[in-house]
Every structure is written in structure tokens, then in C-alpha cells.
Scaffold this motif. Structure first.
Motif: not given
Length: 212
Positions: A119, A122-123, A127, A173
Motif C-alpha cells: 500500500n 502504491h501511494r 504521488i 509496486y
């Protein structure tokens, strides 16, 4: 006649002795030792001194009594045969179940941390493709929109940092995603193997405690 009397006297002195085939020994008054296998050759005056010797051709002598055998140590009691179900012992059944459960537990315990890391990656990737503007930036952008003076560069969601690399973050990711998916698939595979092993144990009559 005299020889007959000697033979009769000898038989009276040595009852049960065969007339021939034995050896006789006596010592005369001069100390001379005499041997004969014919009792008729023994002078009458030495009949009481005659010794019968074992004959080579006579009845075999009984062997001397052997020493008493030492009592043998009692044999150790035989170990009872180890129980087997389906051709396997208790330790073998336990080892199979334990091996599968330990591997599955290690994967399950490690999954939460890997999912959290996924997670986070992924952020970072999202971004890197843009940015999350602050409240002030959003207000300024809304004001410019009202004035009709906004450009692409004014968009607060666009990442203007030339050092940003969305491709690298995307690769990290997906690498972590593949790792998580691999662990999840292996857990399902182990669950299926455990179910099959438990069914096999049930059919073989394996005691329930052996499967724990």
C-alpha cells in the motif's frame, strides 16, 4: 588243570571282566612291572595285585563330566512393534502435518507487513505521477480559475519536479505485488495439501492426536 584254576580265580577276583581284549598289570616281589592281555599268564600269587587297565578295543570310556555351564543372562524383553497406519509411524505422520503447518504459518504471519508495504508503494507511485496540493494551493488555483487566468502549469495536481520517476515507483509496486500474490497462492496450496493429508489419515485410521 592248574591253568583252569588260575582263570577261575581271576574271574572271581575281577568279576565282569572280559577274558580277552583287556590289559592287566601287576608288580612282582622284585618290583618288576608286568603287563599281559591274557589272564592265564598271571601267576596265582599275584592275582590279588592285578590292576585292570582301560582297553583300547574295549568299551568306550564315558567322557569326564563337563563343567557346569554358566547360566545365560536373561534376554532383554523384545520392544513392541511400533504402530503404523497407512504404512507410516506416529512420528512420520506428525512430521508431515507439522511441516505443512509451519510453512503456512510463516507465510501468513509475514503477509500483513508485506501488504502494508504494498500500500505504501502504491501511494508513492500515485504521488510520483502527480501530487496532492495543499489547501492554500487549491484556493489560489480556484481563484485563478474564476479570473480565467489559469494555465497547465498552475494546476496544483501536476508534479513539476523534474527528478520525479513514476516508472521506478511503478516497478517497485508491481514487484511487491507479485511477491504478495505468490505468498497468497502458496498458502492456498498448503491448505489444500493439509486437507488432502487429513483425509488420507482419516482413511488410514490415524489417531486424531497424531495429526496435530
Amino acid at each position: 588243570m592248574k591253568k583252569c584254576l588260575i582263570a577261575v580265580a581271576l574271574l572271581a577276583v575281577l568279576p565282569g571282566v572280559r577274558a580277552f581284549g583287556e590289559t592287566y598289570r601287576w608288580v612282582d616281589e622284585r618290583g618288576i612291572i608286568h603287563f599281559t592281555d591274557n589272564p592265564e599268564n598271571i601267576p596265582a600269587k599275584y592275582l590279588k595285585r592285578v590292576q585292570q587297565l582301560p582297553s583300547v578295543t574295549g568299551t568306550p570310556q564315558a567322557p569326564p563330566p563337563s563343567a557346569p555351564e554358566t547360566a545365560a543372562e536373561p534376554a532383554a524383553p523384545a520392544r513392541p512393534a511400533e504402530l503404523r497406519y497407512g504404512g507410516m509411524t506416529e512420528s512420520e505422520w506428525r512430521e508431515k502435518f507439522t511441516s505443512l503447518r509451519q510453512e503456512m504459518k510463516a507465510l501468513e504471519d509475514g503477509l500483513p507487513a508485506k501488504r502494508d508495504e504494498l500500500n505504501a508503494l502504491h501511494r508513492i507511485w500515485v504521488i510520483s505521477m502527480g501530487r496532492l496540493p495543499t489547501g492554500k494551493e487549491l484556493q489560489d488555483f480556484a481563484k485563478k480559475q474564476e479570473e480565467g487566468a489559469t494555465t497547465v502549469e498552475d494546476n496544483p495536481y501536476v508534479n513539476k519536479n523534474p527528478l520525479s520517476s513514476p516508472g521506478r515507483n511503478r516497478e517497485a509496486y508491481y514487484k511487491k505485488l507479485a511477491e504478495v500474490q505468490k505468498d497468497e497462492a502458496r498458502i492456498k496450496e498448503l491448505q489444500a495439501q493439509l486437507a488432502a493429508l487429513d483425509l488420507e489419515a482419516s482413511r488410514a485410521g490415524v489417531p486424531f492426536p497424531w495429526r496435530r
